[in-house]
Write a protein that holds these residues in place. Sequence first.
Motif, short mmCIF file in Angstrom:
data_model
loop_
_atom_site.label_atom_id
_atom_site.label_comp_id
_atom_site.label_asym_id
_atom_site.label_seq_id
_atom_site.Cartn_x
_atom_site.Cartn_y
_atom_site.Cartn_z
N ASP A 1 45.15 20.06 64.15
CA ASP A 1 44.67 19.70 62.82
C ASP A 1 43.21 19.38 62.83
N GLU A 2 42.55 19.84 61.78
CA GLU A 2 40.89 19.65 61.50
C GLU A 2 41.23 18.62 60.47
N ILE A 3 40.51 17.38 60.72
CA ILE A 3 40.60 16.23 59.57
C ILE A 3 39.19 16.33 59.04
N THR A 4 39.35 15.97 57.64
CA THR A 4 38.03 15.52 56.96
C THR A 4 38.36 14.15 56.18
N PHE A 5 37.05 13.39 55.74
CA PHE A 5 37.42 12.15 55.36
C PHE A 5 36.13 11.89 54.13
N ASP A 6 36.78 11.01 53.28
CA ASP A 6 35.74 10.46 52.18
C ASP A 6 36.18 9.13 52.42
N ALA A 7 35.31 8.14 51.88
CA ALA A 7 35.43 6.81 51.97
C ALA A 7 34.62 6.39 50.77
N VAL A 8 35.07 5.01 50.14
CA VAL A 8 34.60 4.41 49.05
C VAL A 8 34.43 2.99 49.32
N ILE A 9 33.53 2.25 48.70
CA ILE A 9 33.28 0.77 48.81
C ILE A 9 34.28 0.50 47.81
N GLU A 10 35.38 -0.30 48.23
CA GLU A 10 36.50 -0.61 47.57
C GLU A 10 36.36 -2.01 47.11
N SER A 11 35.91 -2.81 47.55
CA SER A 11 35.50 -4.30 47.25
C SER A 11 34.65 -4.94 48.05
N VAL A 12 33.77 -5.94 47.18
CA VAL A 12 32.87 -6.91 47.70
C VAL A 12 33.45 -8.29 47.20
N GLY B 1 29.14 -15.94 53.63
CA GLY B 1 28.84 -14.23 53.33
C GLY B 1 29.85 -13.65 52.37
N TYR B 2 29.94 -12.50 52.70
CA TYR B 2 30.89 -11.70 51.75
C TYR B 2 31.66 -10.66 52.73
N PHE B 3 32.92 -10.53 52.25
CA PHE B 3 33.95 -9.80 52.73
C PHE B 3 33.70 -8.27 52.32
N VAL B 4 33.27 -7.19 52.74
CA VAL B 4 33.06 -5.79 52.30
C VAL B 4 34.33 -4.97 52.73
N THR B 5 35.07 -4.43 51.82
CA THR B 5 36.20 -3.52 52.34
C THR B 5 35.67 -2.27 51.81
N THR B 6 36.07 -1.34 52.64
CA THR B 6 35.98 0.23 52.54
C THR B 6 37.35 0.79 52.64
N ARG B 7 37.75 1.89 51.97
CA ARG B 7 38.90 2.62 51.96
C ARG B 7 38.49 4.07 52.28
N MET B 8 39.13 4.51 53.41
CA MET B 8 38.64 6.05 53.96
C MET B 8 40.05 6.96 53.69
N LYS C 1 26.56 -10.21 41.34
CA LYS C 1 26.47 -9.04 40.28
C LYS C 1 26.10 -7.88 40.88
N ARG C 2 24.72 -7.81 41.60
CA ARG C 2 24.30 -6.73 42.27
C ARG C 2 25.31 -6.21 43.19
N LEU C 3 25.66 -6.97 44.17
CA LEU C 3 26.63 -6.51 44.96
C LEU C 3 27.86 -6.08 44.52
N LYS C 4 28.62 -6.39 43.36
CA LYS C 4 29.82 -5.85 42.78
C LYS C 4 29.43 -4.58 42.03
N ALA C 5 28.15 -4.32 41.89
CA ALA C 5 28.01 -2.90 41.28
C ALA C 5 28.02 -1.74 42.20
N TYR C 6 28.28 -2.18 43.19
CA TYR C 6 28.51 -1.03 44.58
C TYR C 6 30.10 -0.71 44.55
N GLU C 7 30.74 -1.61 44.07
CA GLU C 7 32.28 -1.20 44.19
C GLU C 7 32.44 0.01 43.51
N GLY C 8 33.21 0.79 43.95
CA GLY C 8 33.63 2.10 43.61
C GLY C 8 32.72 3.43 43.92
N ARG C 9 31.57 2.93 44.50
CA ARG C 9 30.55 4.03 44.92
C ARG C 9 31.05 4.50 46.33
#
Length: 319
Positions: free
Chosen positions: A128-139, A150-157, A24-32
Amino acid sequence: MVHSEQGASDDPGTLGDKGDDLEKRLKAYEGRPSAVAGAGKDPVNAPMIRHWCEAMGDTNPAYAGPDAIAPPTTLQVWTMGGLSGHSGHIGRTEAYDELLALLDEAGCTSVVATDCEQDYVRALRPGDEITFDAVIESVSERKTTKLGTGYFVTTRMDVKVGEDLAGTHRFRILKYAPASRREKPPRRPRPVVNRDNSGFWEGVRQHRLLIQRCTGCGTLRHPWLPGCNSCGCPAWDTLEASGEGTVFSYVVLHHPPFPAFDPPYAVALIELAEGVRMISNVVGTPHDEVRIGQPVRLEFQQCDEELVLPVFRAREEAS
């Protein structure tokens, strides 16, 4: 593409009775956010494109000349901080550090990158000058793999040029508690065999090193691909390599130790007589005696009852 979650199973007890609360604590980070307002250290540039193409053996004319574009698969390259990192810890968030720390506290102190996925929206061009943002998509839920539990952690940039989305890069890691070592000797990791390269590995099993050849323009290629980089033709046949080659480049692996491997050992980029290059081991020669330009000859190494690998031996030793 390898997805290391394949074959993983739910394991309700490995990490203790507090596993449900941890999830539950890990899932709370999804979307951050995991990275905010990151910026490439350098603009997209022709020298890096050239280095990439030379290393990959990619001669596509779209990546050279005044109207060059960057190879799509370099998408993540322009976001990397290099050995010195991004100044001021740019981009990375406390939320991502907290998530990793929480997993460390739960005993998941080891990490392995499992796979990545990329979606391309627009071509990147030099300047081209690039910028990027990333989100914790899923745990993921708790999983048990051969490495451990353990746990698979997926980030989306999201990678942008100005306001335009250039592409999306998903990156997945496994944070895990290492499994207890088994008494039997560890097996060499299996190569990833798929529909695009199964013919290559079937040839290796028969002690034949097969090179793909485009039937449209005759270009040879390795590793095996579903189509030709030079002309785009999807049709191909094969040519059996003579087995002669030279060491084009090499590295010596000292760390980390890994079951079934005994560092230090040399991993070489071999240029075959036919002109294509492949990564393999140089055997029979001490790691500190491997040299660029060293003539080598192919042989096949029976690693266990199932696995055969193409390796190379210094030509004077092979004779």
